[in-house]
Design an enzyme around this catalytic site. Structure first.
Site, PDB file in Angstrom:
ATOM      1  N   LYS A  98       0.663  -1.159   0.033  1.00 31.99           N
ATOM      2  CA  LYS A  98      -0.012  -0.051   0.036  1.00 31.99           C
ATOM      3  C   LYS A  98       0.998   1.192  -0.065  1.00 31.99           C
ATOM      4  O   LYS A  98       2.176   1.235   0.669  1.00 31.99           O
ATOM      5  CB  LYS A  98      -0.842   0.015   1.162  1.00 31.99           C
ATOM      6  CG  LYS A  98      -2.001   1.150   1.108  1.00 31.99           C
ATOM      7  CD  LYS A  98      -2.828   1.013   2.564  1.00 31.99           C
ATOM      8  CE  LYS A  98      -3.864   2.096   2.613  1.00 31.99           C
ATOM      9  NZ  LYS A  98      -4.823   2.012   3.653  1.00 31.99           N
ATOM     10  N   SER A 137      -9.873   1.483   3.106  1.00 29.29           N
ATOM     11  CA  SER A 137      -8.815   2.689   2.126  1.00 29.29           C
ATOM     12  C   SER A 137      -7.787   1.755   1.484  1.00 29.29           C
ATOM     13  O   SER A 137      -7.402   2.277   0.230  1.00 29.29           O
ATOM     14  CB  SER A 137      -8.321   3.642   3.008  1.00 29.29           C
ATOM     15  OG  SER A 137      -7.450   3.025   3.853  1.00 29.29           O
ATOM     16  N   SER A 176      -9.985  -0.600   7.235  1.00 23.54           N
ATOM     17  CA  SER A 176      -9.485  -0.364   5.840  1.00 23.54           C
ATOM     18  C   SER A 176      -8.775  -1.638   5.379  1.00 23.54           C
ATOM     19  O   SER A 176      -8.498  -1.364   3.955  1.00 23.54           O
ATOM     20  CB  SER A 176      -8.231   0.970   6.021  1.00 23.54           C
ATOM     21  OG  SER A 176      -9.178   1.918   5.931  1.00 23.54           O
TER      22      SER A 176
END
Lengths: 488, 99
Positions: free
Chosen positions: A72, A147, A171
């Site tokens: 990420k 997210s 997330s």
């Protein structure tokens, strides 16, 4: 889907070349990511160099030798660009490795690319990214969740076998559930956050994505453990989370609590049906399933919004446009520089959270909102602790709503049971269980007491076996690479 | 509406973020939505409860400030991330204006 342990063994024995895996992976990404848009950047050249080094050298004997992993874009890899999907960090180059990255490098993993996310991890759909919209691999008209939507979609579409994300309020687990993969958030303090762009520090944890619980447990074993650079990281001894993972009797007599507050929320029909089926199967395996009461459930949303935004406003205050990041031109003075730099480079959602955080921390409001919320958080934690005296694990659907189309809004309650784990620092794992009538995946969520992570993996492993979700099935239009059919 | 325009201006000023007139309308709407969500906490009895500030047994550890050597390479790397620099320093606007 490939078992990383076996794949690693083959690479170590020289039966498969890491370079070939990387080649297949990158080809798959190039073919599929046009539609999915999970990756912000690919590290093609570096990946090949690293892979050929591994093929030639004695680095082969590491746990993740030659295995590609997606990261990420809020986790620092030295000398790589890290944007956290914000214009503010567009040209930022990480000066050091995050602790998890250091550990993965030592284990021989290859960072194939950085994945898209909501700007600074603020959002639940990956739509607040300043760069691109990631789609759900099961239907590209739908959001992947967020997210960590890029990491979830990259694994869900079979482009990579492993990915890292971060979980502040679901997330990792919410997008994992939407994209049909296993998503795990560890107990608070199990994995170091050093080198991760902070959102709300009393919630943030790094989480793991893969198609199987075994792979997730393996990756967790590598990145978990004490780190002096993250003061909340607890001094636990090293644990191999894959050890004795396969325990056929683990579900027998297991006490599973279902929050009775689930009835207070509107849950999509498909999810209710699948959830009831899952309970039936757990009972058939010998588990004792019963209702539990967490009265403070109804405060979760309010609590989370206040504390998270307060912490956001403190963390984002470090973005001043002086030491790094975006700086506005033609400013009159220092204050002007702060205000313009932030106004021009941060997105609406980020600014909204900073403003609300500032509001609840304002001296006149501090006791009414922030201090009160912290006390109610204590109350919630106390109630959860009491519940764990009666049951071993809490079970619920991962989300109360199916993924929505782009532009549509998820309800505030969608991931309420995921946020509970963040508020109390508990480990949680979502396992894909079935599909909706429209062919979208549905995940189920187990949450255990703090530092029960090893047992949580065992339960998740057993649950994965009784699920109706075939992990070898991918969306028809995709051609996943690390897949049994590929014979690698 | 609980949060009015005047209040929004104060918050934006405290947070050091410029917001334009157009944005103000949607911020007012969204922030008030968030504020109304928190009303539920008002009536809860929390007497006798300590606030949870963090989840671990963190304690302050005091130590002396010791200057440690740092390689030129790292110093340059940090300075190179800055939007503006001069010699060995981050360059910012003048803070004290001596007339």
């Amino acid at each position: 889907m490939i078992n990383i342990k076996n794949l690693n063994k083959k690479i170590c024995l020289g039966e498969i070349k890491s370079v070939d895996i990387i080649k297949k992976c990158l080809n798959c990404i190039k073919e599929n990511d046009i539609k999915i848009k999970a990756f912000l950047r690919l590290n093609e050249k570096d990946s090949f160099i690293k892979a050929s080094q591994i093929d030639k050298s004695n680095m082969k004997n590491k746990q993740l030798s030659g295995i590609p992993i997606a990261i990420k874009d809020n986790i620092m890899i030295k000398d790589h660009n890290m944007t956290a999907a914000s214009k503010y960090l567009e040209h930022y180059i990480s000066p050091y490795d995050a602790t998890v990255i250091k550990k993965l490098k030592m284990a021989g993993a290859i960072f194939i690319g950085e994945t898209n996310m909501d700007e600074f991890a603020m959002g639940g759909s990956t739509e607040t990214s300043a760069y691109q919209k990631t789609t759900n691999p099961w239907n590209i008209e739908y959001i992947p969740g967020g997210s960590s939507g890029g990491s979830a979609a990259a694994v869900g579409s079979g482009m990579v076998p492993l990915a890292l994300g971060s979980d502040t309020g679901g997330s990792v687990r919410q997008p994992a559930s939407f994209c049909g993969v296993v998503g795990y958030k560890p107990s608070y303090g199990l994995i170091s956050r050093y080198g991760v762009c902070a959102l709300a520090s009393s919630f943030d944890q790094i989480g793991v994505f893969s198609k199987t619980v075994m792979n997730v447990a393996l990756l967790t074993s590598i990145i978990a453990g004490k780190d002096y650079n993250d003061p909340v990281c607890e001094p636990k001894g090293w644990i191999d989370y894959t050890y004795n993972l396969n325990n056929p009797y683990i579900l027998k007599n297991l006490k599973i609590g279902i929050p009775k507050q689930l009835l207070d929320y509107k849950i999509d029909n498909d999810i209710v049906k699948v959830f009831n089926d899952a309970i039936k199967k757990l009972k058939l395996e010998g588990a004792e399933v019963f209702e539990i009461d967490i009265p403070s459930c109804k405060y979760i949303n309010a609590l989370y919004k206040i504390i998270m935004c307060a912490e956001v406003s403190a963390n984002i205050a470090t973005f001043d446009g002086i030491r790094y990041g975006y700086r506005s031109l033609n400013c009159k003075n220092l204050n002007d520089e702060y205000a313009k730099s932030r106004a021009e480079s941060l997105g609406y959602e980020v600014k909204k959270r900073i403003l609300f955080g500032t509001y609840v921390l304002k001296s006149q409001n501090y006791y009414k909102y922030y201090h009160k919320a912290q006390k109610v958080r204590t109350l919630l934690i106390k109630q959860i602790k009491d519940v764990y005296k009666k049951c071993d694990f809490i079970f619920s659907p991962s989300t109360l709503q199916m993924p929505v189309k782009f532009g549509e809004i998820l309800s505030d309650e969608c991931d309420i049971f995921l946020i509970m784990a963040n508020l109390a620092g508990l480990p949680g794992i979502t396992i894909p269980y079935s599909f909706s009538n429209f062919g979208m995946p549905i995940g189920m969520h187990f949450m255990g007491p703090r530092f029960s992570d090893a047992k949580l993996f065992k339960i998740a492993y057993a649950f994965e076996k009784i699920s109706n979700f075939n992990i070898n099935i991918f969306p028809k239009y995709l051609s996943p690479v690390l897949h049994k059919k590929d014979k690698i | 509406m609980f949060i009015k325009e005047k209040e929004l201006n104060i918050i934006a000023d405290l947070a050091k973020i410029y917001i334009n007139e157009k944005e103000k309308v949607s911020y007012l709407l969204d922030l008030n939505k968030m504020e109304s969500l928190t009303e539920i906490l008002e009536k809860i009895d929390v007497s006798g409860l300590e606030p949870t500030t963090h989840l671990t047994d963190l304690r302050n550890v005091w130590r002396e400030d010791i200057v440690k050597p740092c390689s030129r390479k790292i110093v340059n790397q940090m300075l190179n991330s800055a939007p503006a620099k001069e010699k060995n320093f981050y360059k910012i606007h003048k803070v004290i204006n001596v007339k």
